[in-house]
Structures are given as structure tokens and as C-alpha cells.
Write an enzyme that holds these catalytic residues in place. Structure first.
Site, PDB file in Angstrom:
ATOM      1  N   ASP A 160      15.310  78.399  47.063  1.00 30.47           N
ATOM      2  CA  ASP A 160      14.659  79.065  45.918  1.00 30.47           C
ATOM      3  C   ASP A 160      15.426  80.236  45.293  1.00 30.47           C
ATOM      4  O   ASP A 160      14.819  81.264  44.967  1.00 30.47           O
ATOM      5  CB  ASP A 160      13.265  79.566  46.321  1.00 30.47           C
ATOM      6  CG  ASP A 160      12.330  78.450  46.755  1.00 30.47           C
ATOM      7  OD1 ASP A 160      12.795  77.309  46.893  1.00 30.47           O
ATOM      8  OD2 ASP A 160      11.136  78.729  46.963  1.00 30.47           O
ATOM      9  N   ASP A 167      11.311  76.083  43.748  1.00 33.42           N
ATOM     10  CA  ASP A 167       9.899  76.118  43.423  1.00 33.42           C
ATOM     11  C   ASP A 167       9.787  75.465  42.056  1.00 33.42           C
ATOM     12  O   ASP A 167      10.535  75.813  41.123  1.00 33.42           O
ATOM     13  CB  ASP A 167       9.479  77.598  43.325  1.00 33.42           C
ATOM     14  CG  ASP A 167       8.468  77.994  44.365  1.00 33.42           C
ATOM     15  OD1 ASP A 167       8.122  77.182  45.233  1.00 33.42           O
ATOM     16  OD2 ASP A 167       8.017  79.148  44.297  1.00 33.42           O
ATOM     17  N   HIS A 216       6.706  74.592  39.941  1.00 29.82           N
ATOM     18  CA  HIS A 216       5.250  74.546  39.795  1.00 29.82           C
ATOM     19  C   HIS A 216       4.806  73.996  38.438  1.00 29.82           C
ATOM     20  O   HIS A 216       5.488  74.208  37.426  1.00 29.82           O
ATOM     21  CB  HIS A 216       4.676  75.964  39.940  1.00 29.82           C
ATOM     22  CG  HIS A 216       4.909  76.579  41.279  1.00 29.82           C
ATOM     23  ND1 HIS A 216       4.497  75.983  42.456  1.00 29.82           N
ATOM     24  CD2 HIS A 216       5.495  77.751  41.642  1.00 29.82           C
ATOM     25  CE1 HIS A 216       4.829  76.765  43.466  1.00 29.82           C
ATOM     26  NE2 HIS A 216       5.445  77.836  43.017  1.00 29.82           N
ATOM     27  N   LYS A 242       9.597  71.562  45.173  1.00 30.77           N
ATOM     28  CA  LYS A 242       8.378  71.768  45.962  1.00 30.77           C
ATOM     29  C   LYS A 242       7.375  72.608  45.193  1.00 30.77           C
ATOM     30  O   LYS A 242       7.722  73.243  44.198  1.00 30.77           O
ATOM     31  CB  LYS A 242       8.739  72.430  47.283  1.00 30.77           C
ATOM     32  CG  LYS A 242       9.376  73.783  47.076  1.00 30.77           C
ATOM     33  CD  LYS A 242       9.940  74.291  48.376  1.00 30.77           C
ATOM     34  CE  LYS A 242      10.459  75.702  48.239  1.00 30.77           C
ATOM     35  NZ  LYS A 242       9.481  76.667  47.722  1.00 30.77           N
ATOM     36  N   CYS A 253       9.161  81.396  51.750  1.00 29.55           N
ATOM     37  CA  CYS A 253       9.727  80.041  51.718  1.00 29.55           C
ATOM     38  C   CYS A 253      10.865  79.839  52.712  1.00 29.55           C
ATOM     39  O   CYS A 253      11.027  78.751  53.256  1.00 29.55           O
ATOM     40  CB  CYS A 253      10.152  79.704  50.295  1.00 29.55           C
ATOM     41  SG  CYS A 253       8.709  79.548  49.212  1.00 29.55           S
TER      42      CYS A 253
END
Ligand code: VGL
Length: 183
Positions: A10, A48, A50, A88, A129
Site C-alpha cells: 500500500d 488498497d 476501495h 484489496k 495492512c
């Protein structure tokens, strides 16, 4: 010789100073990670990724929405050697802290197919994370290292970083410095 991979968790604009969920000194991981990349053939990363609406944003400011500038790798990060990016936190009801929860590719299967036995984990953030990814890696049987100078913590509560390091060590994760890495 055990086969190793460097894993970059990340390192995305929103986690750097000035970003939506800035990790203090998060930008300081970039130089050591760039240098470490010279020493690995297998380099992997997570992002990440989202959706615009997710339960994750009930807990955190909106960050790393897929396709936005905040979700991109910072321009200072060397990315040409990254073989696969694991995405993710892609659902509306999952946090996706661990790279082993990636939905575009199965990380555990990928590592096994490529014969990776040893994972050197870097990136952001130590207490979320990075920790979740390291714990899953150790639980899946990989020899797991945290490169201490190449990670930074959010430290919402003082001591979170120390606590995270202790939890990882108790799970068998080894903490090392870049300069002592000898894979
Ligand atoms: C992270 C907090 C919220 C991380 C992601 O990448 O460590 N931390 N979402």
C-alpha cells in the site's frame, strides 16, 4: 537457497504526507524500498482499492478509491519491476487490511506457484495492512520478515507501532533492517 520475494504494501498517494489518510513520514519508505528492489527478482505489491462507498469509510476517512489519484503509486516509487499488484478492500463490506484478501489474484496461490518461501514485507502501515499481511503470511507458512526501515505506522494511539511489532514477532515474524538483509 530459499526463494524470496519483496512485498510492497500500500505505498499509495493517500497514505503519504498530504494524502487523505497520511501515515506520518510515510514517504520515508520510498527510498529504502527503491534500493531494496535492486536486490530482488520477484517484487510484488498491494494496493488498497476501495469502492466509493464501503463500510471501511465508517472507520476511516475516504482514501484509495479505485481509479483516483490517491490510489496511485507515488511517482517517486520505482514500479517497473513489480510483477503483480494485489488489489484489496475492493468490496463494500470488507476492510481488506491483508494483501492475502486480494480479490483480483490469490496471493497465497501466486506465491506457491512461483516457489516463494520467504517474504520480505515493506510499506504502509505497520499497525494495519503491514501487520495483517505479515500475520497471514506467517500463518500460511511463509518465512516472513518485516524490513523495519521500510515501514511506517499510523500510531492512532501512541504505542500502536510497538504493539504491532510485538504481535508480529510473537507470530514468528522476524524484524530486520535493510542493511542486514541477506537472502
Ligand atoms: C491502512 C488504515 C486504513 C493501511 C488501510 O494500508 O495500513 N490503514 N486502511
Amino acid at each position: 537457497m530459499k526463494k524470496s520475494a519483496l512485498f510492497i504494501v500500500d505505498v499509495q498517494n493517500d497514505f503519504l504526507p498530504g494524502g487523505a489518510l497520511a501515515v506520518p513520514s510515510g514517504d520515508r519508505v520510498i527510498d529504502p524500498i527503491n534500493r531494496l528492489q535492486e536486490r530482488f527478482e520477484m517484487i510484488l505489491a498491494s494496493k488498497d482499492w476501495h469502492p466509493a462507498k464501503t463500510v471501511h469509510f465508517d472507520r476511516w476517512p475516504v482514501h484509495c478509491v479505485r481509479g483516483t489519484e490517491g490510489a496511485r503509486f507515488p511517482s517517486a516509487l520505482k514500479i517497473d519491476k513489480i510483477k503483480q499488484v494485489f488489489l484489496k478492500g475492493t468490496g463494500e463490506s470488507d476492510d481488506g487490511y491483508s494483501a492475502f484478501e486480494a480479490t483480483n489474484e490469490d496471493l497465497e496461490a501466486y506465491l506457491k506457484i512461483h516457489g516463494i518461501e520467504r517474504l520480505y514485507i515493506t510499506g504502509l502501515a505497520t499497525d494495519y495492512c503491514v501487520k495483517a499481511t505479515a500475520l497471514d503470511a506467517a500463518a500460511a507458512g511463509f518465512e516472513t520478515f518485516i524490513v523495519r526501515d521500510a515501514v511506517r505506522a499510523v500510531n492512532l494511539n501512541p504505542g500502536d507501532e510497538t504493539k504491532a511489532m510485538e504481535i508480529m514477532q510473537r507470530a514468528g515474524v522476524k524484524i530486520i533492517l535493510s542493511k542486514d538483509l541477506n537472502h
